[in-house]
Design a protein around this motif. Structure first.
Motif, PDB file in Angstrom:
ATOM      1  N   CYS A  33       0.830  -1.198   0.079  1.00  0.00           N
ATOM      2  CA  CYS A  33       0.015   0.027  -0.196  1.00  0.00           C
ATOM      3  C   CYS A  33       0.776   1.385   0.121  1.00  0.00           C
ATOM      4  CB  CYS A  33      -1.021  -0.086   1.207  1.00  0.00           C
ATOM      5  SG  CYS A  33      -2.303  -1.150   1.229  1.00  0.00           S
ATOM      6  N   SER A  34       1.915   1.242  -0.531  1.00  0.00           N
ATOM      7  CA  SER A  34       2.763   2.483  -0.722  1.00  0.00           C
ATOM      8  C   SER A  34       2.552   3.406  -1.869  1.00  0.00           C
ATOM      9  CB  SER A  34       4.236   1.743  -1.180  1.00  0.00           C
ATOM     10  OG  SER A  34       5.249   2.783  -1.111  1.00  0.00           O
ATOM     11  N   ALA A  35       2.647   4.663  -1.289  1.00  0.00           N
ATOM     12  CA  ALA A  35       2.546   5.861  -2.246  1.00  0.00           C
ATOM     13  C   ALA A  35       3.722   6.718  -2.141  1.00  0.00           C
ATOM     14  CB  ALA A  35       1.388   6.625  -2.056  1.00  0.00           C
ATOM     15  N   TYR A  36       4.837   6.122  -1.464  1.00  0.00           N
ATOM     16  CA  TYR A  36       6.034   6.841  -1.343  1.00  0.00           C
ATOM     17  C   TYR A  36       6.827   6.959  -2.478  1.00  0.00           C
ATOM     18  CZ  TYR A  36       4.629   5.824   3.696  1.00  0.00           C
ATOM     19  OH  TYR A  36       3.790   5.982   4.763  1.00  0.00           O
ATOM     20  N   ALA A  37       7.444   8.101  -2.795  1.00  0.00           N
ATOM     21  CA  ALA A  37       8.365   8.305  -3.769  1.00  0.00           C
ATOM     22  C   ALA A  37       9.979   7.886  -2.925  1.00  0.00           C
ATOM     23  CB  ALA A  37       8.304   9.663  -4.140  1.00  0.00           C
ATOM     24  N   GLN A  38       9.697   8.270  -1.854  1.00  0.00           N
ATOM     25  CA  GLN A  38      11.003   8.156  -0.916  1.00  0.00           C
ATOM     26  C   GLN A  38      10.406   7.568   0.532  1.00  0.00           C
ATOM     27  OE1 GLN A  38      13.357  11.366  -1.306  1.00  0.00           O
ATOM     28  NE2 GLN A  38      12.344  12.770   0.301  1.00  0.00           N
ATOM     29  N   GLY A  39      11.376   7.152   1.378  1.00  0.00           N
ATOM     30  CA  GLY A  39      10.825   6.893   2.700  1.00  0.00           C
ATOM     31  C   GLY A  39      10.562   5.609   2.651  1.00  0.00           C
ATOM     32  N   PRO A  40       9.478   5.319   3.855  1.00  0.00           N
ATOM     33  CA  PRO A  40       8.868   6.249   4.719  1.00  0.00           C
ATOM     34  C   PRO A  40       9.922   6.712   5.788  1.00  0.00           C
ATOM     35  CG  PRO A  40       8.420   4.047   5.218  1.00  0.00           C
ATOM     36  CD  PRO A  40       9.120   3.814   3.992  1.00  0.00           C
TER      37      PRO A  40
END
Length: 297
Positions: free
Chosen positions: A246-253
């Motif tokens: 369920c990732s919408a991260y471009a970097q991280g988290p």
């Protein structure tokens, strides 16, 4: 009175309460909806199966028999504490009962003695069948009683109901004697105590992850997230979201709450079956407990 939980939301609520869930093939669409509506729902009915053995009891409740086709409940609770999900929707478990009892359940007030059989309970109740011969001698193991308590609590918590929303089949109709071997008053008292504590564990303590140390991170409250915190809890949450796809991260988290966290969390809510305002990316208690975020110090 409420709309029934979706299959995914029901599953998430059970798991958040620490229930040992066993999913059977096709349970999400196995129902008797062609015979009438399911919902609005008002409560939960507890039954005993008058049978022995998990596999045979589950098969009986899943398939039913000529005079009463299955499913005969939503979940079968075995003596080891497993909750077997076999149906979702209208099931043949409650039958006709007293409309005055339904009114009391909906109002969460003291139950009258059932006298009439004038109301379709299959439309208004979740049902759990518990493996027991029902002869007053067959034991109720602690694991099974704990599972009945947890499963009932999970649905009450998800709907915002009190323990008064949980009744025995014998409290619904004067034609039945189940469940036999424990009192519903005692069960409701234990459900009330569990509802007053944090989900998932004993005495308000979260259930520890299998093979790990410590418990899951308790829900920190909605205001924690709307304040845009910088916290290791946010990092731990983000890692769980990534693990759940369920990732919408471009970097991280990372530790700072950002829009990427909210978008990722919205994906998690939708995965659980939430829609609309319930899938807006702001964590709520039910979805948080289902995510099982590890303690982060």
């Amino acid at each position: 009175m409420a709309a029934p939980l979706t299959a995914d939301t029901l599953l998430a609520a059970l798991r958040a309460e620490g229930v040992n869930v066993l999913e059977h093939p096709g349970w999400r669409t196995h129902n008797r909806n062609h015979k009438g509506a399911w919902g609005p729902v008002n409560g939960i009915v507890i039954h005993h199966t008058v049978s022995a053995g998990s596999a045979s009891s589950v098969a009986l409740c899943r398939d039913g028999y000529a005079e009463l086709p299955g499913p005969l409940c939503h979940g079968v609770i075995d003596k080891d504490g497993g909750v077997h999900l076999i149906g979702h929707g209208r099931t043949n478990h409650a039958g006709l009962g007293d409309g005055a009892v339904l009114d009391a359940v909906a109002a969460e007030t003291a139950l009258p003695a059932p006298r009439r059989n004038d109301t379709d309970g299959n439309a208004h109740f979740y049902g759990f069948e518990c493996v027991n011969l029902g002869d007053g001698r067959d034991p109720w193991p602690a694991a099974q009683l704990d599972a009945i308590e947890r499963a009932s609590t999970a649905l009450c918590r998800a709907h915002g109901w009190s323990a008064e929303s949980v009744i025995g089949h014998k409290e619904w109709t004067n034609t039945k004697v189940d469940p036999r071997g424990f009192t519903m008053q005692d069960l409701r008292a234990r459900i009330a105590a569990r509802l007053a504590a944090a989900p998932g564990g004993q005495g308000g303590r979260p259930t520890p992850p299998a093979g790990g140390n410590g418990g899951y991170q308790p829900f920190p409250g909605s205001a924690f997230f709307t304040a845009a915190p910088r916290s290791p809890i946010v990092t731990a949450m983000g890692k769980r979201l990534v693990a759940e796809g369920c990732s919408a991260y471009a970097q991280g988290p990372g530790p700072q709450w950002t829009q990427a966290d909210r978008l990722s969390y919205a994906k998690w809510q939708r995965k659980l079956g939430f829609t609309g305002a319930d899938a807006d990316g702001w964590p709520g208690r039910t979805s948080w407990n289902a995510l099982k975020v590890p303690h982060s110090g």
